[in-house]
Design a protein around this motif. Structure first.
Motif, PDB file in Angstrom:
ATOM      1  N   LEU A 206     -31.163 -10.275  18.228  1.00 14.41           N
ATOM      2  CA  LEU A 206     -30.801 -11.682  18.112  1.00 14.41           C
ATOM      3  C   LEU A 206     -30.378 -12.073  19.516  1.00 14.41           C
ATOM      4  O   LEU A 206     -29.364 -11.608  20.015  1.00 14.41           O
ATOM      5  CB  LEU A 206     -29.655 -11.850  17.110  1.00 14.41           C
ATOM      6  N   PHE A 248     -24.295 -16.543  20.895  1.00 13.94           N
ATOM      7  CA  PHE A 248     -25.284 -16.159  19.883  1.00 13.94           C
ATOM      8  C   PHE A 248     -25.170 -17.075  18.682  1.00 13.94           C
ATOM      9  O   PHE A 248     -24.121 -17.132  18.041  1.00 13.94           O
ATOM     10  CB  PHE A 248     -25.063 -14.711  19.441  1.00 13.94           C
ATOM     11  N   VAL A 251     -25.144 -16.248  13.692  1.00 13.75           N
ATOM     12  CA  VAL A 251     -24.642 -14.912  13.360  1.00 13.75           C
ATOM     13  C   VAL A 251     -24.015 -14.941  11.963  1.00 13.75           C
ATOM     14  O   VAL A 251     -23.129 -15.751  11.702  1.00 13.75           O
ATOM     15  CB  VAL A 251     -23.579 -14.452  14.376  1.00 13.75           C
ATOM     16  N   ASP A 252     -24.501 -14.120  11.095  1.00 15.21           N
ATOM     17  CA  ASP A 252     -23.884 -14.000   9.772  1.00 15.21           C
ATOM     18  C   ASP A 252     -24.005 -12.556   9.299  1.00 15.21           C
ATOM     19  O   ASP A 252     -24.315 -11.682  10.109  1.00 15.21           O
ATOM     20  CB  ASP A 252     -24.526 -14.975   8.776  1.00 15.21           C
ATOM     21  N   ALA A 255     -26.603 -10.120  10.499  1.00 20.87           N
ATOM     22  CA  ALA A 255     -26.599  -9.578  11.857  1.00 20.87           C
ATOM     23  C   ALA A 255     -25.884  -8.226  11.914  1.00 20.87           C
ATOM     24  O   ALA A 255     -25.974  -7.510  12.901  1.00 20.87           O
ATOM     25  CB  ALA A 255     -25.924 -10.564  12.804  1.00 20.87           C
ATOM     26  N   LEU A 266     -21.162  -4.525  14.203  1.00 17.65           N
ATOM     27  CA  LEU A 266     -22.088  -5.352  14.966  1.00 17.65           C
ATOM     28  C   LEU A 266     -22.499  -4.539  16.182  1.00 17.65           C
ATOM     29  O   LEU A 266     -21.661  -4.006  16.890  1.00 17.65           O
ATOM     30  CB  LEU A 266     -21.385  -6.635  15.408  1.00 17.65           C
ATOM     31  N   LEU A 574     -16.566 -11.680  11.316  1.00 20.50           N
ATOM     32  CA  LEU A 574     -17.305 -12.845  10.826  1.00 20.50           C
ATOM     33  C   LEU A 574     -16.397 -14.015  10.508  1.00 20.50           C
ATOM     34  O   LEU A 574     -16.695 -15.154  10.814  1.00 20.50           O
ATOM     35  CB  LEU A 574     -18.110 -12.478   9.575  1.00 20.50           C
ATOM     36  N   ILE A 578     -16.431 -15.918  14.400  1.00 19.62           N
ATOM     37  CA  ILE A 578     -17.629 -16.751  14.428  1.00 19.62           C
ATOM     38  C   ILE A 578     -17.172 -18.184  14.271  1.00 19.62           C
ATOM     39  O   ILE A 578     -16.504 -18.522  13.305  1.00 19.62           O
ATOM     40  CB  ILE A 578     -18.583 -16.394  13.272  1.00 19.62           C
ATOM     41  N   TYR A 586     -21.622 -19.598  15.614  1.00 22.49           N
ATOM     42  CA  TYR A 586     -21.981 -18.829  16.807  1.00 22.49           C
ATOM     43  C   TYR A 586     -20.882 -17.880  17.245  1.00 22.49           C
ATOM     44  O   TYR A 586     -19.714 -18.064  16.942  1.00 22.49           O
ATOM     45  CB  TYR A 586     -22.397 -19.746  17.953  1.00 22.49           C
ATOM     46  N   LEU A 587     -21.354 -16.860  17.936  1.00 18.54           N
ATOM     47  CA  LEU A 587     -20.442 -15.849  18.469  1.00 18.54           C
ATOM     48  C   LEU A 587     -20.494 -15.926  19.979  1.00 18.54           C
ATOM     49  O   LEU A 587     -21.558 -16.020  20.579  1.00 18.54           O
ATOM     50  CB  LEU A 587     -20.881 -14.454  18.016  1.00 18.54           C
ATOM     51  N   ILE A 609     -27.720  -9.040  20.175  1.00 13.74           N
ATOM     52  CA  ILE A 609     -27.168  -8.408  18.978  1.00 13.74           C
ATOM     53  C   ILE A 609     -28.297  -7.633  18.340  1.00 13.74           C
ATOM     54  O   ILE A 609     -29.391  -8.175  18.143  1.00 13.74           O
ATOM     55  CB  ILE A 609     -26.647  -9.473  18.010  1.00 13.74           C
ATOM     56  N   LYS A 611     -29.745  -6.162  15.273  1.00  8.17           N
ATOM     57  CA  LYS A 611     -29.630  -6.112  13.820  1.00  8.17           C
ATOM     58  C   LYS A 611     -30.158  -4.771  13.325  1.00  8.17           C
ATOM     59  O   LYS A 611     -30.625  -3.967  14.115  1.00  8.17           O
ATOM     60  CB  LYS A 611     -30.449  -7.243  13.198  1.00  8.17           C
TER      61      LYS A 611
END
Ligand SMILES: Nc1ncnc2c1ncn2[C@@H]1O[C@H](COP(=O)(O)OP(=O)(O)OP(=O)(O)O)[C@@H](O)[C@H]1O
Ligand SMILES: [Mg+2]
Lengths: 781, 300
Positions: A206, A248, A251-252, A255, A266, A574, A578, A586-587, A609, A611
């Motif tokens: 990501l 980023f 992100v959820d 990710a 993560l 999260l 986030i 977003y992160l 990131i 995944k």
């Protein structure tokens, strides 16, 4: 060149496609009309109308069954004419390739990428000539041998013949590709040395966006350039305020990955470049340079960072970023004073920085759609707009025009902002919270030619435990105590609950020592009267917020931890890190270089990131799908062109399309967009002939100059037309590039563009090819 | 008389080269009609424009000027092809297909069902006598076999109008005979046939009406029997006569002022000889026939 990922611009692609389509449709109607009318007058018009109607009738009476019949004819032809011999060549190639490309001493990643690159290239370059030939030759050959006569004297529409050809060849190439893909998969899994097979990966990245914060704290699009020719990576100096900030989006949970213990985490993977300006000891060179990530929520930086652009406003920006709104307000007032009394002291750049920074601040604040912030964002924007007036007036003055500069109006608006800040400082304090989670530092190797080896994988657990800074700790304690207090869980019989320490350890997940310290301090404050009991609940006696209460305690060092670990707190990645100001989660990851006099270089794709990985073959087959789309497009172009010209000419055309589309499409676009520096084509040639550089310019009379410029404009127009007609074949290479770099092929940025480009050409090509074949005599030689 | 299936009015065709320069005028202001249910012959020496006319009717070539309708539709309309069968001058078929596949393929272009296609293919292959060769690729076929499969594909859709460009070229006399029989049969089924040829005997045998083209111009158009009738001559046919009988006949004719009388034995034509030979070779294999035998068999 480095692997770069650029999002595909669908809007511009669609627009130019629609324009092109409109132009083609226009030409397709106007040219025949003109030629028919020119030759036959009114009768010509009747012919035109009849032709058009018949074309449309054909279009709406296409029969899938007839197309299938024509397609299967093509398929049979390919099989019986031994097109499948390509396989033999492929197999032979693979058999001997092993001799040249295997080197088991290389790193695993390199071995994998060499093998995969070889395989995918071999597949496309073996099929390409065969297909260009087949698609360009088939129809002209059918016409030459007149086998088409027998077909068109049946109810087969000419457009069906075009589609049938394309479809048949498409099936041929699909079969070829699937078989080759299977052989290739077998070959890869056998051929790659055992020790390198673990690198047959399909990482799902990501990617984020990247911007920089300079040593002076200014946000910037790029960092420093340490002298790279390609300027691919930007650099940040070590041991300074400079940061690279990756943002980023999206992100959820998806990710996150799970580690062997089943815990969510993560993964951040990077391949930064280390650059040093001083020699170090041998051990330090081996160790490389230390880098550190900080996960942060930093709305103040995002809102007010831009104000740091100009020197005059940097103090204001710093105060705002620290959350000292009253100081900032006072600084702003000082500034308006200067604007009123000695506006000339400030440079135009300062005015520009001020109004631009304020505009960004206003926009960010308004975007939060927070009613508590009221119209503060609006005030910023209004000030910015007035400031823009100042900048514009200053520019006019520069050009020698006499204008009134609206300093006074600007100062007034800025004053309103300053007042707004004071007024709303408490709200701002509550809404614009900063949280920083520093992660352990890691080393970046200096040998950047082997850049794969500097890859670093950082595992960040979803439940983050970290030593909090003042603000984060203050916010944390305030939130925890307020939560407990609201539930009535702090007090028992007017005093602190006896079991409070244990409860805090359990619920707030802080250490025993820290909990004890916290309870003790609360007790002291209660005794001292700064805290009071009110209706069974605790409250800050002077009505301050819990955050200000704790902030004060922390700054007065009342809450110093007795734990060796310090104030270790826990946050959820999260939920707490986030940010979601308007639905766009977003992160934010800040990267810092720790060592003095060292630099850390990075580009957008350098940190991502990671995944959960896919099996390698997923990416592999996606790359093959992309190759299929490319070959299908070749077929479509070849068949279309061959509707009107003979085999060799069609071949030349298609080849030109392919080569230009493959290697120069990007250049054309960039040249037209003015990204590619340089003068026009003719001008460049004159410059070369005259041994002069573009800065000096041509040594010609101004009349000649105008002619040259006009010619260049014309050539640009031709180039523009060409760039629209020629498909961007490079799109189809992207998938292979991802797989060679052991990445998964993203759908939206890679596969979808390939599909879109393919269909974008397929539809007009069928329409054009059908028309070309319909309105030509099959006999004429 | 029944109505016109093909109407041609002032049709002209000029072949041009790539640069649009005139190369040759193949058809000059041609006007004619073909009626429902007749067999129409287009005659003319090589290069007289027969094939060109036919291709314009089919929409393969575009006329330089003039109008035409075929089955009531303009030549450029593909839907007319549903009811047309066309046998090109040479059979332009896909050489990598076999006879079955060829017929199946063309059947599919008419959107015929699989069962219909199979049935029709069987009939046609039987009819053109390619039963033994139906699974061989066309590239292995002799010229006549190719003609036969060409004919079969032309009839795949049971057309109402059949256009045959030199149907008998490349065929052996049996094939020629069969082709002529077939044309007569088609006519009997009420279909319209247009054929081009310069095999005058063939044309004479089957055509109701003919048009003769010369250098693109229509020279003659009319019914064959009317055109060929010799109005000032008579013919009489008897078994072999004795010399006195012949003398008597001369006497009788003299009374009627006819002195220009000629007696001769009729000759079988070569076509009939060939057909007979082949037929009898089939009945009695391994024999060679003497001239007498051939002549004798001609008598009965
Ligand atoms: N594709 C072409 N390009 C140029 N001229 C052509 C073309 N086809 C035919 N012609 C010319 O048109 C004239 C008529 O040709 P066409 O084929 O119609 O004659 P035809 O009557 O069918 O002759 P044949 O009995 O030999 O088949 C000839 O002079 C020929 O050279
Ligand atoms: Mg001919």
């Amino acid at each position: 060149m480095d692997f770069d990922v650029r999002p595909y611009n669908f809007t511009s692609a669609t627009t130019s496609w629609l324009i092109l389509l409109a132009i083609l449709a226009g030409l397709g109607l106007v040219l025949p009309l003109a030629s028919l009318a020119g030759r036959g007058g009114a009768a010509g018009l009747v012919d035109f109308r009849r032709g058009l109607i018949s074309y449309l009738e054909d279009l709406f009476s296409l029969s899938l069954r007839r197309i299938a019949a024509l397609a299967s004819l093509t398929l049979k032809e390919a099989v019986r004419r031994k097109a499948l011999l390509v396989f033999v060549m492929f197999a032979v190639l693979l058999m001997f390739a092993g001799w040249f490309i295997t080197d088991s001493n290389e790193r695993a990643e390199l071995q994998v990428s060499v093998h995969v690159t070889f395989l995918l290239t071999a597949i496309s370059w073996l099929l390409l000539p065969a297909l260009i030939f087949l698609s360009c030759w088939a129809l002209p050959e059918d016409i030459r041998l007149r086998s088409l006569h027998t077909v068109v004297t049946k109810p087969a529409r000419r457009m069906e013949i075009v589609i049938g050809r394309m479809a048949g060849l498409g099936v041929v190439v699909a079969i070829l590709l699937v078989v080759m893909g299977v052989i290739g998969q077998f070959w890869l899994s056998r051929r790659i040395p055992e020790n390198a097979r673990s690198a047959l990966q399909c990482r799902v990245p990501l990617f984020g966006e990247l911007y920089f914060i300079s040593s002076e704290g200014q946000p910037q699009e790029t960092g420093l350039n340490v002298g790279d020719v390609w300027a691919y990576r930007s650099h940040i100096p070590g041991n300074s305020r400079a940061r690279a900030v990756y943002v980023f989006r999206g992100v959820d949970e998806s990710a996150l990955t799970r580690n062997e213990q089943g815990e969510e985490e993560l993964l951040l993977e990077c391949r930064f470049e280390a650059f040093r300006t001083v020699k170090g000891s041998e051990s330090s060179i081996v160790k490389g340079i230390s880098a550190q990530y900080t996960l942060s929520v930093n709305p103040r930086e995002e809102a007010f960072g831009m104000l740091a652009q100009s020197e005059a406003t940097r103090a204001i920006a710093d105060a705002l970023r620290e959350g000292q709104y009253k100081t900032a307000s006072a600084e702003l007032k000082k500034l308006t004073e200067r604007i009123r009394t000695a506006p000339g002291e400030l440079r135009p750049a300062d005015y520009f920085g001020l109004h631009f920074g304020m505009f960004v601040s206003g926009t960010v604040l308004e975007n939060r759609k927070d009613p508590a912030l009221g119209n503060l964002g609006r005030l910023f924007i209004e000030a910015a707009l007035t400031g823009e007036g100042v900048t514009a007036a200053l520019q006019q003055q520069e050009r020698g025009e006499k204008v009134e500069i609206p300093y006074e109006a600007f100062a007034a608006k800025v004053d309103l902002v300053a007042d707004g800040l004071t007024e709303r400082s408490a709200v701002l304090m509550e809404t614009l919270q900063r949280m920083e989670v520093p992660l352990p530092s890691f080393n970046v190797s200096e040998y950047h030619d082997l850049d794969e080896s500097s890859t670093n994988l950082t595992r960040i657990p979803r439940r983050l435990r970290f030593v909090a800074d003042y603000e984060t700790l203050g916010r944390f304690l305030a939130a925890e105590i307020a939560r407990k207090n609201d539930a009535g869980g702090l007090l028992a019989d007017g005093a602190l609950k006896a079991s409070l320490t244990e409860e805090l350890v359990k619920e707030s997940r802080i250490s025993q020592l820290n909990a004890e310290r916290l309870v003790a301090v609360l007790g002291e404050q209660l005794t001292a009267g700064t805290l009071a009991v009110d209706a069974g609940k605790l409250k800050v006696a002077d009505g301050r917020s819990w955050y200000l209460f704790f902030d004060d305690l922390i700054r007065r060092e009342q809450l110093v931890s007795e734990d060796t670990e310090g104030w270790m707190i826990e946050k959820d990645l999260l939920q707490d890190l986030i940010q979601d100001p308007n639905g766009d989660r977003y992160l934010r990851v800040e990267v810092a270089c720790i060592n003095d006099q060292m630099y850390l270089g990075m580009a957008r794709p350098d940190l991502f990131i990671r995944k959960a990985d896919q099996p390698f073959w997923v990416g592999y087959w996606k790359a093959i799908l992309s190759i299929l789309l490319m070959l299908l497009l070749i077929i479509v172009l070849g068949v279309t062109v061959s509707c009107v010209v003979k085999g060799p000419v069609a071949l030349l055309f298609t080849l030109t399309f392919f080569i230009v589309g493959q290697f120069f499409h990007d250049f054309m676009i960039r040249k037209l967009a003015g990204v590619e520096k340089g003068t026009g084509t003719v001008e460049s040639m004159i410059l070369i002939a005259q041994h002069r550089n573009p800065e000096v310019g041509m040594d010609v009379s101004s009349a000649t100059m105008n002619v040259v410029r006009a010619a260049d404009l014309g050539l640009d127009g031709v180039l523009r037309g060409f760039s629209m007609i020629v498909p961007d074949f490079a799109v189809f290479n992207r998938a292979s590039m991802y797989v060679e770099n052991r990445f998964d092929v993203p759908f939206r940025d890679v596969l979808l563009p390939s599909i879109v480009v393919f269909f974008g050409f397929l539809i007009p090509c069928i329409l054009i090819g059908g028309a070309l074949l319909k309105f030509r005599e099959l006999e004429a030689k | 008389m029944s109505n016109a299936v093909i109407e041609i009015r002032n049709l002209s065709k000029i072949y041009r080269d790539f640069w649009g320069r005139k190369k040759v005028q193949a058809v000059k202001s041609l006007s004619m009609d073909v009626m429902q249910g007749e067999v129409f012959g287009l005659l003319g020496p090589n290069g007289s424009g027969k094939t060109t006319t036919m291709k314009m009717l089919l929409g393969l070539l575009f006329p330089t000027s003039g109008e035409m309708t075929i089955l009531g539709k303009p030549a450029s309309d593909v839907t007319k092809n549903e009811r047309i069968g066309y046998l090109p001058e040479e059979s332009y078929l896909y050489r990598f297909l076999n006879a079955d596949e060829t017929l199946d393929f063309y059947g599919r272009l008419f959107n015929m069902s699989a069962a219909d296609r199979a049935r029709r293919a069987d009939e046609l292959i039987e009819m053109v006598g390619l039963g033994k060769a139906r699974r061989r690729q066309l590239k292995e076929y002799s010229k006549g076999m190719t003609r036969r499969i060409g004919l079969a594909q032309a009839l795949i859709n049971n057309p109402d109008l059949v256009l045959l460009d030199e149907p008998t070229s490349g065929l052996d006399p049996i094939g020629t005979r069969e082709m002529k029989d077939l044309i007569i049969q088609l006519k009997a089924q009420g279909k319209t046939v247009v054929m081009c040829s310069h095999q005058l005997a063939d044309v004479q045998d089957v055509c109701d009406r003919i048009a003769v083209l010369f250098q693109g111009e229509l020279k003659v158009l009319g019914r064959v029997d009317e055109l060929l009738e010799l109005r000032n001559e008579m013919q009489m046919r008897t078994p072999t006569l004795s010399d006195e009988a012949m003398a008597d006949i001369r006497q009788v004719l003299k009374k009627h002022n006819v002195s220009d009388v000629e007696f001769s034995r009729p000759k079988a034509d070569l076509e009939q000889l060939f057909l007979r030979t082949v037929r009898e070779s089939g009945e009695r294999p391994g024999r060679r026939f003497s001239t007498e035998e051939v002549a004798a068999s001609g008598r009965n």
